[in-house]
Design a protein around this motif. Structure first.
Motif, PDB file in Angstrom:
ATOM      1  N   LYS A 238       0.830  -1.207   0.000  1.00 19.10           N
ATOM      2  CA  LYS A 238       0.000   0.000   0.000  1.00 19.10           C
ATOM      3  C   LYS A 238       0.863   1.254   0.000  1.00 19.10           C
ATOM      4  CE  LYS A 238      -4.034   1.971   2.300  1.00 19.10           C
ATOM      5  NZ  LYS A 238      -5.001   1.803   3.413  1.00 19.10           N
ATOM      6  N   VAL A 241       2.396   2.401  -3.463  1.00 13.11           N
ATOM      7  CA  VAL A 241       1.522   2.890  -4.534  1.00 13.11           C
ATOM      8  C   VAL A 241       1.911   4.305  -4.942  1.00 13.11           C
ATOM      9  CG1 VAL A 241      -0.822   3.595  -5.120  1.00 13.11           C
ATOM     10  CG2 VAL A 241      -0.430   1.389  -4.019  1.00 13.11           C
ATOM     11  N   LYS A 254      -2.285  -0.113  -8.208  1.00 12.37           N
ATOM     12  CA  LYS A 254      -3.186  -0.434  -7.104  1.00 12.37           C
ATOM     13  C   LYS A 254      -2.527  -1.475  -6.208  1.00 12.37           C
ATOM     14  CE  LYS A 254      -5.734  -4.115  -9.501  1.00 12.37           C
ATOM     15  NZ  LYS A 254      -7.070  -4.617  -9.888  1.00 12.37           N
ATOM     16  N   GLU A 256      -3.486  -4.757  -3.444  1.00 11.87           N
ATOM     17  CA  GLU A 256      -4.476  -5.683  -2.913  1.00 11.87           C
ATOM     18  C   GLU A 256      -3.795  -6.535  -1.858  1.00 11.87           C
ATOM     19  OE1 GLU A 256      -7.379  -6.421  -6.805  1.00 11.87           O
ATOM     20  OE2 GLU A 256      -5.836  -7.908  -6.266  1.00 11.87           O
TER      21      GLU A 256
END
Length: 309
Positions: A238, A241, A254, A256
């Motif tokens: 995260k 990004v 993105k 995940e």
């Protein structure tokens, strides 16, 4: 000089237009693949070229000959493996090839054919005891017995397991090395991508694209999808990004769970910067994957719909 020329072929069955003004040229020594979903017109196109069906309109030339004037000569220089082959269950593999060889003015030595289709060890077995893949290789052998210049294979690997399918691929590539021209149909994308010199994508009776697999893919996109996985329970995916978004040519970023996904037109440069960042910041990368654009992506791009088996 082209070995096959197809001009404006059209075929209808009552109100259904199966083939709609198809034109293409095949060069000697090519593996030329017609791909498309079931019902796209692949088999009908092939059967018209093979002389099994008459077109409503259009012209077909095989080595400068056409079916109206030169049908007997054409039959001697083509080999056909139909979608469904009728074999004689009580004959042996050798006997099956010998029977069909006797139908032609010229024939390739049966021992050579057995070597090409890798059935020498099964030469004395009756057809009824062969596996599905072995029967399909025998059907290809029957198409080879007259030592044809042009071979037609209609969905030669349909219904076969992965190993049997790759055995067929090896035979097709071996035939290319022998200088044979092969025209085949398939609805398996990987098969078309692995084997073909050029691919003709058809849908609803029309040609929607025709080029080498590489050019079709390159034309669609230069981007590659990158996937980086990190150890479980990490926040690194995260947090990266915003870092990756700043790299030139990067799109669709993105995260995940513990995986970072992004697309880039410069995969080497993007990964160089990314690995420098992860190394400098002591971030552990567990796994990396790079996905190329495929022929399936090309098909979906041209037709606007998912691939249909």
């Amino acid at each position: 000089m082209p070995i096959l020329e197809v001009k404006d072929l059209r075929k209808t069955f009552k109100s259904v237009v199966a083939v709609d003004s198809i034109s293409f040229v095949v060069e000697a020594g090519e593996i030329f693949t017609i791909i498309g979903p079931n019902g796209a017109g692949k088999t009908t196109t092939l059967e018209m070229i093979e002389g099994l069906q008459s077109p409503d309109m259009g012209e077909i030339e095989l080595m400068g000959m056409n079916w109206k004037k030169d049908s007997e000569r054409i039959k001697q220089i083509i080999g056909v493996q139909p979608q469904t082959s009728a074999l004689f269950d009580l004959l042996t593999v050798y006997e099956s090839l010998d029977v069909f060889a006797g139908l032609y003015k010229r024939s390739r030595p049966i021992d050579e054919v057995l070597d090409i289709i890798n059935l020498n060890e099964h030469r004395n077995k009756r057809v009824k005891v062969l596996s599905g893949g072995q029967k399909q290789r025998l059907a290809i052998g029957i198409a080879l017995v007259n030592d044809p210049d042009i071979l037609f294979f209609d969905e030669p690997t349909t219904g076969l397991d992965p190993q049997a399918r790759r055995n067929i691929w090896d035979i097709v590539l071996k035939l290319k090395s022998l200088g044979k021209t092969t025209i085949l149909t398939t609805h398996y994308m990987e098969e078309a991508e692995k084997l073909s010199d050029r691919v003709c994508i058809v849908d609803q009776g029309k040609i929607i694209a025709l080029d080498t697999p590489q050019n079709l893919i390159q034309h669609l996109s230069n981007e590659r999808e990158i996937h980086l996985s990190f150890p479980e329970m990490t926040k690194d995916a995260k947090e990266l990004v915003d870092v990756v978004k700043e790299y030139p040519g990067v799109t669709k970023v993105k995260s995940e769970q513990n995986t970072l996904h992004f697309s880039t037109a410069n995969p080497e440069q993007s990964l160089y910067h990314l690995f420098k960042y992860t190394t400098d910041n002591h971030i552990e990368v567990e796994q990396i994957g790079i996905k190329d654009v495929s022929l399936e992506d090309v098909f979906i791009s041209y037709t606007g719909k998912e691939w249909r088996d």
